[in-house]
Enzyme design. Structure first.
Site, PDB file in Angstrom:
ATOM      1  N   GLU A 240       1.036  -1.694  -0.119  1.00 12.46           N
ATOM      2  CA  GLU A 240       0.151  -0.057  -0.100  1.00 12.46           C
ATOM      3  C   GLU A 240       1.050   1.647   0.095  1.00 12.46           C
ATOM      4  O   GLU A 240       1.062   1.549   0.684  1.00 12.46           O
ATOM      5  CB  GLU A 240      -0.555  -0.138   1.440  1.00 12.46           C
ATOM      6  CG  GLU A 240      -1.610  -0.977   1.160  1.00 12.46           C
ATOM      7  CD  GLU A 240      -2.707  -0.958   0.511  1.00 12.46           C
ATOM      8  OE1 GLU A 240      -2.914   0.298  -0.074  1.00 12.46           O
ATOM      9  OE2 GLU A 240      -3.507  -1.627   0.257  1.00 12.46           O
ATOM     10  N   CYS A 274      -2.196   8.820   2.567  1.00  3.79           N
ATOM     11  CA  CYS A 274      -1.459   8.172   1.172  1.00  3.79           C
ATOM     12  C   CYS A 274      -2.647   8.785   0.690  1.00  3.79           C
ATOM     13  O   CYS A 274      -2.371   9.212  -0.305  1.00  3.79           O
ATOM     14  CB  CYS A 274      -1.322   7.184   1.779  1.00  3.79           C
ATOM     15  SG  CYS A 274      -3.113   6.205   2.049  1.00  3.79           S
TER      16      CYS A 274
HETATM   17  P1  NAD Z   1       8.629   4.794   4.467  1.00  5.62           P
HETATM   18  O1  NAD Z   1       8.774   3.871   3.068  1.00  5.62           O
HETATM   19  O2  NAD Z   1       9.702   5.722   4.163  1.00  5.62           O
HETATM   20  O3  NAD Z   1       8.464   3.645   5.479  1.00  5.62           O
HETATM   21  C1  NAD Z   1       7.717   3.083   5.698  1.00  5.62           C
HETATM   22  C2  NAD Z   1       8.046   1.611   6.803  1.00  5.62           C
HETATM   23  O4  NAD Z   1       9.342   1.270   5.887  1.00  5.62           O
HETATM   24  C3  NAD Z   1       8.395   2.432   8.093  1.00  5.62           C
HETATM   25  O5  NAD Z   1       7.756   1.554   8.359  1.00  5.62           O
HETATM   26  C4  NAD Z   1      10.120   2.490   7.953  1.00  5.62           C
HETATM   27  O6  NAD Z   1      10.748   1.632   8.508  1.00  5.62           O
HETATM   28  C5  NAD Z   1      10.154   1.183   6.373  1.00  5.62           C
HETATM   29  N1  NAD Z   1      11.221   0.627   5.592  1.00  5.62           N
HETATM   30  C6  NAD Z   1      12.306   1.657   5.122  1.00  5.62           C
HETATM   31  N2  NAD Z   1      13.206   1.892   5.088  1.00  5.62           N
HETATM   32  C7  NAD Z   1      12.962   0.077   4.487  1.00  5.62           C
HETATM   33  C8  NAD Z   1      12.936  -1.242   3.872  1.00  5.62           C
HETATM   34  N3  NAD Z   1      14.564  -1.295   2.746  1.00  5.62           N
HETATM   35  N4  NAD Z   1      12.768  -2.489   3.828  1.00  5.62           N
HETATM   36  C9  NAD Z   1      11.899  -2.231   4.885  1.00  5.62           C
HETATM   37  N5  NAD Z   1      11.157  -1.961   5.612  1.00  5.62           N
HETATM   38  C10 NAD Z   1      11.883  -0.264   5.621  1.00  5.62           C
HETATM   39  O7  NAD Z   1       7.018   5.410   4.382  1.00  5.62           O
HETATM   40  P2  NAD Z   1       6.961   6.559   5.698  1.00  5.62           P
HETATM   41  O8  NAD Z   1       7.215   7.854   5.216  1.00  5.62           O
HETATM   42  O9  NAD Z   1       6.821   5.736   6.649  1.00  5.62           O
HETATM   43  O10 NAD Z   1       4.826   6.766   4.555  1.00  5.62           O
HETATM   44  C11 NAD Z   1       4.817   7.982   4.051  1.00  5.62           C
HETATM   45  C12 NAD Z   1       4.629   7.056   2.755  1.00  5.62           C
HETATM   46  O11 NAD Z   1       3.862   5.822   3.517  1.00  5.62           O
HETATM   47  C13 NAD Z   1       3.735   7.817   1.927  1.00  5.62           C
HETATM   48  O12 NAD Z   1       4.480   8.230   0.754  1.00  5.62           O
HETATM   49  C14 NAD Z   1       2.288   7.476   1.793  1.00  5.62           C
HETATM   50  O13 NAD Z   1       1.113   7.633   0.482  1.00  5.62           O
HETATM   51  C15 NAD Z   1       2.158   6.104   2.204  1.00  5.62           C
HETATM   52  N6  NAD Z   1       1.171   5.884   2.530  1.00  5.62           N
HETATM   53  C16 NAD Z   1       0.527   4.457   2.139  1.00  5.62           C
HETATM   54  C17 NAD Z   1      -0.819   4.351   2.299  1.00  5.62           C
HETATM   55  C18 NAD Z   1      -2.359   3.405   1.689  1.00  5.62           C
HETATM   56  O14 NAD Z   1      -2.731   2.508   1.847  1.00  5.62           O
HETATM   57  N7  NAD Z   1      -1.450   3.194   0.164  1.00  5.62           N
HETATM   58  C19 NAD Z   1      -1.264   4.564   3.771  1.00  5.62           C
HETATM   59  C20 NAD Z   1      -0.395   5.619   4.799  1.00  5.62           C
HETATM   60  C21 NAD Z   1       0.688   5.851   4.056  1.00  5.62           C
END
Ligand code: NAD
Length: 469
Positions: A240, A274
């Site tokens: 997501e 998001c």
């Molecule tokens: P992010 O991708 O930076 O981090 C998300 C999670 O992934 C965190 O827990 C982080 O520690 C982890 N992570 C980071 N690097 C990783 C790796 N290499 N392998 C596995 N996990 C890793 O995102 P964010 O800044 O926390 O969130 C914001 C983003 O999330 C925005 O783009 C937003 O649109 C999206 N989002 C999407 C939805 C949806 O349902 N489509 C919902 C909420 C947020």
């Protein structure tokens, strides 16, 4: 030592080291979360794997457990909400509302059926298609709705018989750690484990040999890394990811009829959703009027510390995101855009950016083309609705979108032309527990919620039985 511990095999586990957590309203570290070591992650995975053997057996027990989770969340909503407010920044009533929403989601998910389809049942034999759990699910969540988005994973994964190791964002680990503590009381040891740490912990989860499915919510860039990391083991993935939702206003609508709803579709949670409206396409002859109306609302809302009474919008959650929003707005100014309201960070402590309405801007500007994920909304004028549709679709994003009109039939037809997972008509951010939510194109793979989300935590098994002669 901090008050916050991980949940591994039903036990409270401290970290060997700590991870500072910042209050976004002050910009200062106020406590620490445990930093999970590789050995601790191994024990969480081993606990989840051991618990799976029993947990998968009895659907009624699991259903009752989900109701118990719903009750526990409702009972602890005030204290969980306070923790969420402090680490995430959102207003306290909204934070408590998120916990209550998660409680509702658990309760709803507990009513879903795990389907068994009978293809044949006669003297020749019986053929059934059943849904089997995968085993251990690795769940990874972002910082904008830590509890709700975790619940969209926990409830369906557990109901279908999987066990889980969940990792929250390093920016908002505390409410999820408290969630683990709360659910320790109502779930058997090992069924639901919570570990906290930096991004590298997420990467360890995605490559851990015990994990059979990864359910990830976060950015597109990280989602692609997760997909690549899952590939060598053929782990199943649900992704997501980010969005750049367009709202298209049609030419029959008076701006004052929709301005308030449009505004909150974009600015709820200070734009850190998001599927918030991230760009508005408005007909040229109503453009100024709509910009003025949105700007007036933007100037009237109160932004501040989530604990202060009457605050409607909190800060941006973290410094990198705050700096990104500043950068996109500065770039828009350099391209000649007008700040109809806001346009600057607020003086003083914390990551506050004034609610901002940006006019005289077009596709091709970073603020329009990229996901801003903050309290800033660009409004773009269009001459032909076909152009607005082409702009809405002309990106790699495909999460959701909306169309605004008194003519429901026309709006619905245009909505169906949007290349996205959800098309809303005269509303935005209207999530339903019984409807699938997910992204097209780079906004994701798979869906959450409803029976579609539920069955994504299962794989099909055909049982083809015949009698011996
Ligand atoms: P992010 O991708 O930076 O981090 C998300 C999670 O992934 C965190 O827990 C982080 O520690 C982890 N992570 C980071 N690097 C990783 C790796 N290499 N392998 C596995 N996990 C890793 O995102 P964010 O800044 O926390 O969130 C914001 C983003 O999330 C925005 O783009 C937003 O649109 C999206 N989002 C999407 C939805 C949806 O349902 N489509 C919902 C909420 C947020």
């Amino acid at each position: 030592m901090s008050d916050f511990t991980m949940t591994i095999d039903g036990q409270s586990v401290a970290g060997d080291s700590g991870l500072g957590v910042v209050n976004p309203s002050t910009g200062s570290v106020f406590t620490e979360a445990p930093n999970c070591s590789p050995a601790q992650l191994d024990s969480a995975m081993a606990a989840a794997e051991a618990a799976f053997g029993t947990w998968r057996l009895d659907e009624d027990t699991r259903r009752e457990a989900l109701v118990a989770c719903a009750n526990a969340l409702a009972e602890h909503a005030p204290e969980l909400g306070e923790v969420l407010c402090r680490e995430q920044g959102k207003p306290l009533p909204k934070a408590i509302g998120e916990i209550m929403g998660a409680s509702f989601w658990f309760r709803h998910t507990a009513t879903l059926e795990i389907p068994v389809e009978v293809l044949q049942d006669n003297d020749d034999g019986r053929v059934e298609v059943r849904r089997r759990p995968f085993g251990v699910v690795g769940a990874i969540t972002p910082w904008n709705f830590p509890i709700m988005l975790a619940t969209w994973k926990i409830a369906p994964a557990l109901l279908t018989g999987n066990t889980m190791v969940l990792k929250p964002s390093p920016y908002t680990p505390l409410s999820t750690l408290k969630l683990g503590e709360t659910l320790r009381e109502v779930l058997p040891p090992g069924v639901f484990n919570v570990v906290s740490g930096g991004d590298e912990l997420g990467a360890w989860i995605t490559t851990h040999p015990t994990v059979r499915k990864i359910s990830f919510t976060g950015s597109i860039a990280t989602g692609k890394r997760v997909a690549a990391a899952a590939a060598p083991d053929l782990k199943r993935v649900t992704l997501e990811l980010g969005g750049n939702d367009a709202a298209i206003v049609l030419d029959d609508v008076q701006p004052e009829a929709i301005a308030e709803k449009l505004f909150w579709g974009a600015f709820e949670n200070s734009g850190q959703i998001c599927s918030a409206i991230k760009r508005v396409y408005a007909p040229r002859d109503r453009y100024r009027q709509l910009v003025d109306q949105l700007a007036e609302i933007a100037r009237s809302v109160s932004m501040g510390d989530g604990f202060a009474a009457g605050v409607q919008l909190g800060p941006i959650n973290n410094r990198p995101q705050f700096e990104r929003v500043c950068e996109l707005v500065e770039d828009a100014k350099r391209q000649g855009a007008t700040m109809a309201a806001g346009g600057n960070a607020r003086e003083g402590d914390g990551f506050f950016f004034a609610p901002t309405i940006v006019a005289d801007i077009a596709d091709g500007t970073r603020l329009v083309d990229e996901e801003q994920f903050g309290p800033v909304l660009p409004i773009i004028a269009y001459d032909r609705v076909e152009d607005a549709i082409a702009s809405a679709n002309g990106t790699h994003f495909g999460l959701s979108g909306s169309v605004w009109s008194h003519d429901l039939e026309r709006a619905t037809e245009i909505g169906s032309q949007l290349e996205c997972g959800t098309a809303w008509i005269n509303q935005h951010l209207a999530f339903l527990p019984n409807a699938p939510f997910g992204g097209a194109k780079w906004s994701g793979i798979g869906v959450e919620n409803g029976h579609w989300g539920l069955t994504s935590f299962t794989e099909l098994q055909t049982i083809n039985a015949t009698k011996l002669a």
